[in-house]
Design a protein around this motif. Structure first.
Motif, PDB file in Angstrom:
ATOM      1  N   GLN A   1       0.851  -1.217   0.000  1.00 36.69           N
ATOM      2  CA  GLN A   1       0.000   0.000   0.000  1.00 36.69           C
ATOM      3  C   GLN A   1       0.871   1.247   0.000  1.00 36.69           C
ATOM      4  O   GLN A   1       0.587   2.225  -0.696  1.00 36.69           O
ATOM      5  CB  GLN A   1      -0.900   0.012   1.239  1.00 36.69           C
ATOM      6  CG  GLN A   1      -1.971  -1.058   1.243  1.00 36.69           C
ATOM      7  CD  GLN A   1      -2.432  -1.386   2.658  1.00 36.69           C
ATOM      8  OE1 GLN A   1      -1.976  -0.796   3.634  1.00 36.69           O
ATOM      9  NE2 GLN A   1      -3.342  -2.340   2.771  1.00 36.69           N
ATOM     10  N   ASN A   2       1.935   1.210   0.765  1.00 36.79           N
ATOM     11  CA  ASN A   2       2.850   2.351   0.865  1.00 36.79           C
ATOM     12  C   ASN A   2       3.530   2.621  -0.482  1.00 36.79           C
ATOM     13  O   ASN A   2       3.622   3.767  -0.936  1.00 36.79           O
ATOM     14  CB  ASN A   2       3.894   2.041   1.946  1.00 36.79           C
ATOM     15  CG  ASN A   2       5.064   3.006   1.931  1.00 36.79           C
ATOM     16  OD1 ASN A   2       6.026   2.808   1.198  1.00 36.79           O
ATOM     17  ND2 ASN A   2       4.984   4.060   2.724  1.00 36.79           N
ATOM     18  N   TYR A   3       3.974   1.555  -1.149  1.00 41.12           N
ATOM     19  CA  TYR A   3       4.652   1.699  -2.448  1.00 41.12           C
ATOM     20  C   TYR A   3       3.704   2.280  -3.493  1.00 41.12           C
ATOM     21  O   TYR A   3       4.135   2.927  -4.445  1.00 41.12           O
ATOM     22  CB  TYR A   3       5.144   0.323  -2.890  1.00 41.12           C
ATOM     23  CG  TYR A   3       5.834   0.306  -4.235  1.00 41.12           C
ATOM     24  CD1 TYR A   3       7.189   0.624  -4.354  1.00 41.12           C
ATOM     25  CD2 TYR A   3       5.140  -0.039  -5.400  1.00 41.12           C
ATOM     26  CE1 TYR A   3       7.833   0.594  -5.578  1.00 41.12           C
ATOM     27  CE2 TYR A   3       5.766  -0.071  -6.635  1.00 41.12           C
ATOM     28  CZ  TYR A   3       7.112   0.250  -6.711  1.00 41.12           C
ATOM     29  OH  TYR A   3       7.746   0.223  -7.936  1.00 41.12           O
TER      30      TYR A   3
ATOM     31  N   TYR B   1       1.257  10.008  -1.790  1.00 38.56           N
ATOM     32  CA  TYR B   1       0.558  10.930  -0.878  1.00 38.56           C
ATOM     33  C   TYR B   1       1.465  11.195   0.336  1.00 38.56           C
ATOM     34  O   TYR B   1       1.432  12.262   0.927  1.00 38.56           O
ATOM     35  CB  TYR B   1      -0.731  10.223  -0.463  1.00 38.56           C
ATOM     36  CG  TYR B   1      -1.785  11.001   0.289  1.00 38.56           C
ATOM     37  CD1 TYR B   1      -2.035  12.349   0.050  1.00 38.56           C
ATOM     38  CD2 TYR B   1      -2.598  10.328   1.217  1.00 38.56           C
ATOM     39  CE1 TYR B   1      -3.053  13.012   0.738  1.00 38.56           C
ATOM     40  CE2 TYR B   1      -3.608  10.980   1.893  1.00 38.56           C
ATOM     41  CZ  TYR B   1      -3.825  12.315   1.660  1.00 38.56           C
ATOM     42  OH  TYR B   1      -4.828  12.964   2.336  1.00 38.56           O
ATOM     43  N   HIS B   2       2.268  10.164   0.701  1.00 40.76           N
ATOM     44  CA  HIS B   2       3.138  10.286   1.875  1.00 40.76           C
ATOM     45  C   HIS B   2       4.497  10.914   1.535  1.00 40.76           C
ATOM     46  O   HIS B   2       5.330  11.086   2.425  1.00 40.76           O
ATOM     47  CB  HIS B   2       3.370   8.899   2.512  1.00 40.76           C
ATOM     48  CG  HIS B   2       4.238   7.979   1.685  1.00 40.76           C
ATOM     49  ND1 HIS B   2       3.745   7.157   0.688  1.00 40.76           N
ATOM     50  CD2 HIS B   2       5.577   7.752   1.699  1.00 40.76           C
ATOM     51  CE1 HIS B   2       4.738   6.470   0.145  1.00 40.76           C
ATOM     52  NE2 HIS B   2       5.865   6.816   0.732  1.00 40.76           N
ATOM     53  N   CYS B   3       4.754  11.200   0.258  1.00 41.82           N
ATOM     54  CA  CYS B   3       6.128  11.542  -0.130  1.00 41.82           C
ATOM     55  C   CYS B   3       6.616  12.854   0.497  1.00 41.82           C
ATOM     56  O   CYS B   3       7.765  12.926   0.940  1.00 41.82           O
ATOM     57  CB  CYS B   3       6.271  11.579  -1.645  1.00 41.82           C
ATOM     58  SG  CYS B   3       6.237   9.908  -2.359  1.00 41.82           S
TER      59      CYS B   3
ATOM     60  N   VAL C   1       7.251  12.201   4.347  1.00 40.81           N
ATOM     61  CA  VAL C   1       8.164  11.101   4.711  1.00 40.81           C
ATOM     62  C   VAL C   1       9.494  11.177   3.956  1.00 40.81           C
ATOM     63  O   VAL C   1      10.528  10.795   4.485  1.00 40.81           O
ATOM     64  CB  VAL C   1       7.470   9.732   4.464  1.00 40.81           C
ATOM     65  CG1 VAL C   1       8.418   8.564   4.717  1.00 40.81           C
ATOM     66  CG2 VAL C   1       6.227   9.602   5.342  1.00 40.81           C
ATOM     67  N   HIS C   2       9.449  11.682   2.715  1.00 43.17           N
ATOM     68  CA  HIS C   2      10.657  11.661   1.870  1.00 43.17           C
ATOM     69  C   HIS C   2      10.982  13.064   1.343  1.00 43.17           C
ATOM     70  O   HIS C   2      10.812  13.329   0.140  1.00 43.17           O
ATOM     71  CB  HIS C   2      10.455  10.765   0.646  1.00 43.17           C
ATOM     72  CG  HIS C   2       9.965   9.387   0.920  1.00 43.17           C
ATOM     73  ND1 HIS C   2      10.611   8.506   1.762  1.00 43.17           N
ATOM     74  CD2 HIS C   2       8.886   8.707   0.427  1.00 43.17           C
ATOM     75  CE1 HIS C   2       9.947   7.354   1.766  1.00 43.17           C
ATOM     76  NE2 HIS C   2       8.896   7.456   0.977  1.00 43.17           N
ATOM     77  N   PRO C   3      11.465  13.978   2.204  1.00 46.47           N
ATOM     78  CA  PRO C   3      11.746  15.330   1.686  1.00 46.47           C
ATOM     79  C   PRO C   3      12.761  15.324   0.541  1.00 46.47           C
ATOM     80  O   PRO C   3      12.619  16.109  -0.408  1.00 46.47           O
ATOM     81  CB  PRO C   3      12.292  16.073   2.911  1.00 46.47           C
ATOM     82  CG  PRO C   3      12.424  15.077   4.017  1.00 46.47           C
ATOM     83  CD  PRO C   3      11.674  13.840   3.639  1.00 46.47           C
TER      84      PRO C   3
ATOM     85  N   GLN D   1      13.073   4.976   5.257  1.00 48.37           N
ATOM     86  CA  GLN D   1      12.008   5.906   5.664  1.00 48.37           C
ATOM     87  C   GLN D   1      10.641   5.227   5.523  1.00 48.37           C
ATOM     88  O   GLN D   1       9.774   5.343   6.393  1.00 48.37           O
ATOM     89  CB  GLN D   1      12.065   7.178   4.794  1.00 48.37           C
ATOM     90  CG  GLN D   1      13.303   8.026   5.042  1.00 48.37           C
ATOM     91  CD  GLN D   1      13.542   9.063   3.938  1.00 48.37           C
ATOM     92  OE1 GLN D   1      13.001   8.982   2.831  1.00 48.37           O
ATOM     93  NE2 GLN D   1      14.367  10.057   4.256  1.00 48.37           N
ATOM     94  N   ASP D   2      10.474   4.496   4.417  1.00 44.19           N
ATOM     95  CA  ASP D   2       9.196   3.788   4.208  1.00 44.19           C
ATOM     96  C   ASP D   2       8.988   2.694   5.250  1.00 44.19           C
ATOM     97  O   ASP D   2       7.891   2.565   5.808  1.00 44.19           O
ATOM     98  CB  ASP D   2       9.153   3.178   2.802  1.00 44.19           C
ATOM     99  CG  ASP D   2       8.760   4.189   1.749  1.00 44.19           C
ATOM    100  OD1 ASP D   2       7.932   5.064   2.044  1.00 44.19           O
ATOM    101  OD2 ASP D   2       9.299   4.119   0.627  1.00 44.19           O
ATOM    102  N   TRP D   3      10.033   1.906   5.490  1.00 47.46           N
ATOM    103  CA  TRP D   3       9.856   0.797   6.447  1.00 47.46           C
ATOM    104  C   TRP D   3       9.514   1.370   7.832  1.00 47.46           C
ATOM    105  O   TRP D   3       8.685   0.823   8.553  1.00 47.46           O
ATOM    106  CB  TRP D   3      11.088  -0.093   6.562  1.00 47.46           C
ATOM    107  CG  TRP D   3      11.735  -0.568   5.281  1.00 47.46           C
ATOM    108  CD1 TRP D   3      13.048  -0.918   5.129  1.00 47.46           C
ATOM    109  CD2 TRP D   3      11.138  -0.787   3.985  1.00 47.46           C
ATOM    110  NE1 TRP D   3      13.290  -1.320   3.837  1.00 47.46           N
ATOM    111  CE2 TRP D   3      12.153  -1.244   3.114  1.00 47.46           C
ATOM    112  CE3 TRP D   3       9.845  -0.623   3.470  1.00 47.46           C
ATOM    113  CZ2 TRP D   3      11.927  -1.552   1.764  1.00 47.46           C
ATOM    114  CZ3 TRP D   3       9.614  -0.919   2.123  1.00 47.46           C
ATOM    115  CH2 TRP D   3      10.634  -1.371   1.295  1.00 47.46           C
TER     116      TRP D   3
HETATM  117 FE    FE Z   1       7.702   5.974   0.177  1.00 49.06          FE
END
Ligand code: FE
Ligand code: FES
Length: 373
Positions: free
Chosen positions: A197-199, A203-205, A208-210, A331-333
């Motif tokens: 779902q995360n991959y 929307y989370h980028c 979570v991932h500046p 970051q995702d994990w």
């Molecule tokens: Fe991600």
């Protein structure tokens, strides 16, 4: 070629996230193993993990251990790691080379690399004993674009429909000729579905991932595969950005000399049900395979593939791409582990997916469909 549509145009139909049981119930987890992982085509990595006759790797899934081996004629074979005498595991090391036969460590029954029983000490006096009746239990194995897939079903579904949507795009990326530069294994305290779902959404980028958001606009891109076993689309690279790397520069030659012009500014992200994530960059390809351990834990292998020229030429630094995604993976994990802790709470109830999470919602539908079959 595929038709792209904007993420907001994929019908959400009021999709809500899955109930908490799907992330903690051992019964649902067992059902997922039985209905999804024991029936689907599972990517076990690249064909060149076992380049020569006798080379093998072991893959564990759902309590089973599978031997993937190259036989003398050059063909790949897959067998349960179970002796036909008294069932003992035939090998323990996760990777290695058989010297001509697969020999059981218990009473030395020996099998050819094609699985046939060729030696069984002190059995010649057994009435009606015929070695031909005791080959290793074989399972289905296929190679697609240099990737190896196994299927543990007794009568596996054909593999072609899995790749129907993606085949034309994949063919442009020279996949059979790319070489593994690095592999990193991660043990993540999160359910396998949370990771897919995360991959499936960016929307989370921004939160979570500046660093990622500086390379690729989180709202960019469109999807061409938005229902069925393979889901995904592309995101655009910002002007002046060569690839997804720490420096923002390309870290290798283009993976294919004739990569279409527009694809030099795009990264394609596809989830291939149930255990593979394939990320096609102009200068490298990254893929993940996911191996559920239990309802709250998943082992992930991430590999980075490059054109052989990128690895041979000193002006390229393939680790620029590896380091970028290793950071982003972690970051995702981490956020998925936080999510796991939340969704098993007694307070958690399903929440609404946004229009930017349409593929996550579609993935959930695939899971539910497979569980009902
Ligand atoms: Fe991600
Ligand atoms: Fe394998 Fe006896 S269990 S030879």
């Amino acid at each position: 070629m595929a038709t792209f549509i904007k993420r907001a145009e994929v019908p959400l139909d009021g999709a809500m996230t899955l109930p908490g049981e799907y992330y903690k119930s051992p019964e649902i987890f067992s059902r997922e193993i039985e209905r999804i992982f024991m029936r689907g085509w599972l990517c076990v990595g690249r064909e060149d993990r076992v380049p020569r006759p006798g080379d093998y790797v072991l893959q564990e899934i759902g309590g089973e251990s599978i031997i993937v081996v190259r036989e003398n004629a050059g063909r790949l074979r897959a067998f349960y790691n179970v002796c036909r005498h008294r069932g003992t595991r035939l090998c323990e090391a996760h990777q290695g080379k058989f010297s001509g036969t697969i020999q059981c460590p218990y009473h030395s029954w020996a099998y050819g690399l094609d699985g046939h029983l060729i030696g069984a000490p002190s059995t010649s006096d057994l009435p009606n004993f015929n070695k031909a009746d005791y080959p290793l239990h074989a399972i289905a194995i296929e190679v697609w674009q240099g990737f190896v897939f196994i299927n543990l079903a007794e009568t596996p579904d054909p593999i072609e429909p899995v790749f129907e949507g993606i085949a034309e795009r994949a063919a442009q990326y020279n996949l059979p000729n790319l070489k593994v530069h690095r592999q990193i294994a991660y043990d993540v305290a999160a359910n396998w579905k949370l990771l897919i779902q995360n991959y499936s959404e960016c929307y989370h980028c921004s939160p979570v991932h500046p660093a990622l958001a500086r390379l690729t606009p989180p709202t960019s891109g469109e999807n061409d595969l938005y229902e069925g076993p393979t889901l995904g689309g592309y995101m655009r690279l910002n002007d002046g950005i060569g690839s997804m790397t720490m420096t923002g520069r390309a870290c290798g030659v283009p993976v294919a000399a004739d990569l279409p012009e527009e694809d030099h500014d795009r990264v394609y992200y596809y989830s291939i049900f149930p255990n593979m994530l394939l990320s096609l960059h102009p200068d490298y390809v990254m893929f993940h395979t996911l191996w559920p351990v239990d309802a709250g834990h998943t082992r992930i292998l991430c590999d980075w593939l490059f054109h052989p020229d990128s690895l041979a030429r000193p002006e390229f630094n393939p680790d620029d791409g590896v380091d970028f995604w290793d950071m982003t993976n972690r970051q995702d994990w981490h956020i998925c582990e936080q999510s796991q802790l939340g969704v098993v709470s007694r307070a958690y109830v399903p929440g609404p997916y946004s229009s930017r999470e349409c593929l996550s919602a579609q993935f959930d539908r695939e899971v539910l469909k497979a569980l009902e079959k």
